[in-house]
Write a protein that holds these residues in place. Sequence first.
Motif, PDB file in Angstrom:
ATOM      1  N   VAL A 189      20.850 -67.936   9.371  1.00  0.00           N
ATOM      2  CA  VAL A 189      19.982 -67.791  10.540  1.00  0.00           C
ATOM      3  C   VAL A 189      20.708 -68.333  11.760  1.00  0.00           C
ATOM      4  CG1 VAL A 189      17.870 -67.930   9.165  1.00  0.00           C
ATOM      5  CG2 VAL A 189      18.816 -70.015  10.168  1.00  0.00           C
ATOM      6  N   ARG A 190      20.385 -67.742  12.918  1.00  0.00           N
ATOM      7  CA  ARG A 190      21.022 -68.167  14.170  1.00  0.00           C
ATOM      8  C   ARG A 190      20.040 -67.982  15.319  1.00  0.00           C
ATOM      9  NH1 ARG A 190      26.155 -64.916  15.594  1.00  0.00           N
ATOM     10  NH2 ARG A 190      24.617 -63.405  16.241  1.00  0.00           N
ATOM     11  N   PRO A 191      20.105 -68.875  16.316  1.00  0.00           N
ATOM     12  CA  PRO A 191      19.233 -68.708  17.477  1.00  0.00           C
ATOM     13  C   PRO A 191      19.344 -67.295  18.060  1.00  0.00           C
ATOM     14  CG  PRO A 191      20.332 -70.815  17.606  1.00  0.00           C
ATOM     15  CD  PRO A 191      20.956 -70.055  16.454  1.00  0.00           C
ATOM     16  N   ARG A 192      18.205 -66.713  18.373  1.00  0.00           N
ATOM     17  CA  ARG A 192      18.144 -65.353  18.916  1.00  0.00           C
ATOM     18  C   ARG A 192      18.996 -65.253  20.178  1.00  0.00           C
ATOM     19  NH1 ARG A 192      12.725 -64.043  18.478  1.00  0.00           N
ATOM     20  NH2 ARG A 192      13.326 -63.254  16.450  1.00  0.00           N
ATOM     21  N   GLY A 193      19.836 -64.257  20.218  1.00  0.00           N
ATOM     22  CA  GLY A 193      20.662 -64.010  21.385  1.00  0.00           C
ATOM     23  C   GLY A 193      21.848 -64.946  21.505  1.00  0.00           C
ATOM     24  N   GLY A 194      21.965 -65.876  20.566  1.00  0.00           N
ATOM     25  CA  GLY A 194      23.056 -66.848  20.641  1.00  0.00           C
ATOM     26  C   GLY A 194      24.357 -66.299  20.103  1.00  0.00           C
ATOM     27  N   ASP A 195      25.430 -66.889  20.564  1.00  0.00           N
ATOM     28  CA  ASP A 195      26.738 -66.504  20.044  1.00  0.00           C
ATOM     29  C   ASP A 195      27.448 -67.707  19.425  1.00  0.00           C
ATOM     30  OD1 ASP A 195      27.318 -67.945  22.306  1.00  0.00           O
ATOM     31  OD2 ASP A 195      28.617 -66.440  23.196  1.00  0.00           O
ATOM     32  N   GLY A 196      26.713 -68.799  19.240  1.00  0.00           N
ATOM     33  CA  GLY A 196      27.275 -70.004  18.655  1.00  0.00           C
ATOM     34  C   GLY A 196      27.130 -70.008  17.146  1.00  0.00           C
ATOM     35  N   ALA A 197      27.237 -71.183  16.590  1.00  0.00           N
ATOM     36  CA  ALA A 197      27.187 -71.354  15.146  1.00  0.00           C
ATOM     37  C   ALA A 197      25.809 -70.981  14.595  1.00  0.00           C
ATOM     38  CB  ALA A 197      27.525 -72.794  14.775  1.00  0.00           C
ATOM     39  N   ALA A 198      25.817 -70.565  13.348  1.00  0.00           N
ATOM     40  CA  ALA A 198      24.601 -70.245  12.607  1.00  0.00           C
ATOM     41  C   ALA A 198      24.434 -71.269  11.491  1.00  0.00           C
ATOM     42  CB  ALA A 198      24.710 -68.832  12.023  1.00  0.00           C
ATOM     43  N   PHE A 199      23.234 -71.313  10.916  1.00  0.00           N
ATOM     44  CA  PHE A 199      22.973 -72.154   9.752  1.00  0.00           C
ATOM     45  C   PHE A 199      23.026 -71.315   8.490  1.00  0.00           C
ATOM     46  CE2 PHE A 199      20.227 -75.120  12.428  1.00  0.00           C
ATOM     47  CZ  PHE A 199      21.119 -76.175  12.365  1.00  0.00           C
ATOM     48  N   LEU A 200      23.686 -71.836   7.474  1.00  0.00           N
ATOM     49  CA  LEU A 200      23.559 -71.325   6.119  1.00  0.00           C
ATOM     50  C   LEU A 200      22.502 -72.202   5.461  1.00  0.00           C
ATOM     51  CD1 LEU A 200      24.373 -69.684   3.620  1.00  0.00           C
ATOM     52  CD2 LEU A 200      26.093 -71.455   3.166  1.00  0.00           C
ATOM     53  N   LEU A 201      21.347 -71.635   5.147  1.00  0.00           N
ATOM     54  CA  LEU A 201      20.279 -72.382   4.499  1.00  0.00           C
ATOM     55  C   LEU A 201      20.580 -72.427   3.004  1.00  0.00           C
ATOM     56  CD1 LEU A 201      17.219 -70.831   6.375  1.00  0.00           C
ATOM     57  CD2 LEU A 201      18.532 -72.897   6.954  1.00  0.00           C
ATOM     58  N   ALA A 202      20.875 -73.623   2.508  1.00  0.00           N
ATOM     59  CA  ALA A 202      21.311 -73.794   1.124  1.00  0.00           C
ATOM     60  C   ALA A 202      20.282 -74.624   0.366  1.00  0.00           C
ATOM     61  CB  ALA A 202      22.674 -74.474   1.090  1.00  0.00           C
ATOM     62  N   GLN A 203      19.637 -74.007  -0.608  1.00  0.00           N
ATOM     63  CA  GLN A 203      18.632 -74.714  -1.391  1.00  0.00           C
ATOM     64  C   GLN A 203      19.315 -75.740  -2.281  1.00  0.00           C
ATOM     65  OE1 GLN A 203      15.181 -72.511  -2.869  1.00  0.00           O
ATOM     66  NE2 GLN A 203      15.716 -73.271  -4.911  1.00  0.00           N
ATOM     67  N   ALA A 204      18.825 -76.974  -2.250  1.00  0.00           N
ATOM     68  CA  ALA A 204      19.393 -78.052  -3.051  1.00  0.00           C
ATOM     69  C   ALA A 204      19.389 -77.675  -4.532  1.00  0.00           C
ATOM     70  CB  ALA A 204      18.611 -79.338  -2.827  1.00  0.00           C
ATOM     71  N   ALA A 205      20.509 -77.958  -5.199  1.00  0.00           N
ATOM     72  CA  ALA A 205      20.656 -77.576  -6.598  1.00  0.00           C
ATOM     73  C   ALA A 205      20.717 -78.765  -7.553  1.00  0.00           C
ATOM     74  CB  ALA A 205      21.926 -76.726  -6.759  1.00  0.00           C
ATOM     75  N   ASN A 206      20.772 -79.990  -7.015  1.00  0.00           N
ATOM     76  CA  ASN A 206      20.841 -81.162  -7.884  1.00  0.00           C
ATOM     77  C   ASN A 206      20.284 -82.374  -7.134  1.00  0.00           C
ATOM     78  OD1 ASN A 206      22.984 -82.297  -6.255  1.00  0.00           O
ATOM     79  ND2 ASN A 206      24.402 -80.923  -7.306  1.00  0.00           N
ATOM     80  N   ALA A 207      20.236 -83.497  -7.812  1.00  0.00           N
ATOM     81  CA  ALA A 207      19.632 -84.701  -7.232  1.00  0.00           C
ATOM     82  C   ALA A 207      20.367 -85.176  -5.985  1.00  0.00           C
ATOM     83  CB  ALA A 207      19.581 -85.821  -8.276  1.00  0.00           C
ATOM     84  N   ALA A 208      21.684 -85.136  -5.989  1.00  0.00           N
ATOM     85  CA  ALA A 208      22.449 -85.586  -4.824  1.00  0.00           C
ATOM     86  C   ALA A 208      22.155 -84.716  -3.610  1.00  0.00           C
ATOM     87  CB  ALA A 208      23.943 -85.589  -5.134  1.00  0.00           C
TER      88      ALA A 208
END
Length: 132
Positions: free
Chosen positions: A46-65
């Motif tokens: 996901v990335r801010p609408r109209g933005g040209d900067g960095a985006a987020f990779l939404l990563a679901q936690a897979a372990n306790a850490a």
Amino acid sequence: MTIQSLFLVTLVVDDYDRAKAFYCDALGFDCLQDERQPEGKRWVVVRPRGGDGAAFLLAQAANAAQRAAIGNQTGGRVGFFLKTDDFARDHAAMLAAGVRFLEAPRHEVYGTVAVFADPYGNSFDLIQHADA
């Protein structure tokens, strides 16, 4: 010289759909990718609408850490900065969408700013820079 740019930052979340709903519905980000991966994982960008900067990779936690890092990826500091060209418009829209601001807007020498949090507790600055 090589031209480089930061284009993707991982944000550890508890649930893909919950995170995507917040970033895309409440904040108005664009979903650039949502692809299924092996072992129940997804590649959600996901990335801010109209933005040209960095985006987020939404990563679901897979372990306790990873679950322990949710909401505290920057040790409690504001870790993310969302730039706007109209603070009042975006602040009002975010409030209407249920975004939780941690302070009232304030005017600094560099611009207008207010800190808000995502559902996990990660802190963001919404900022409109002062005219140069």
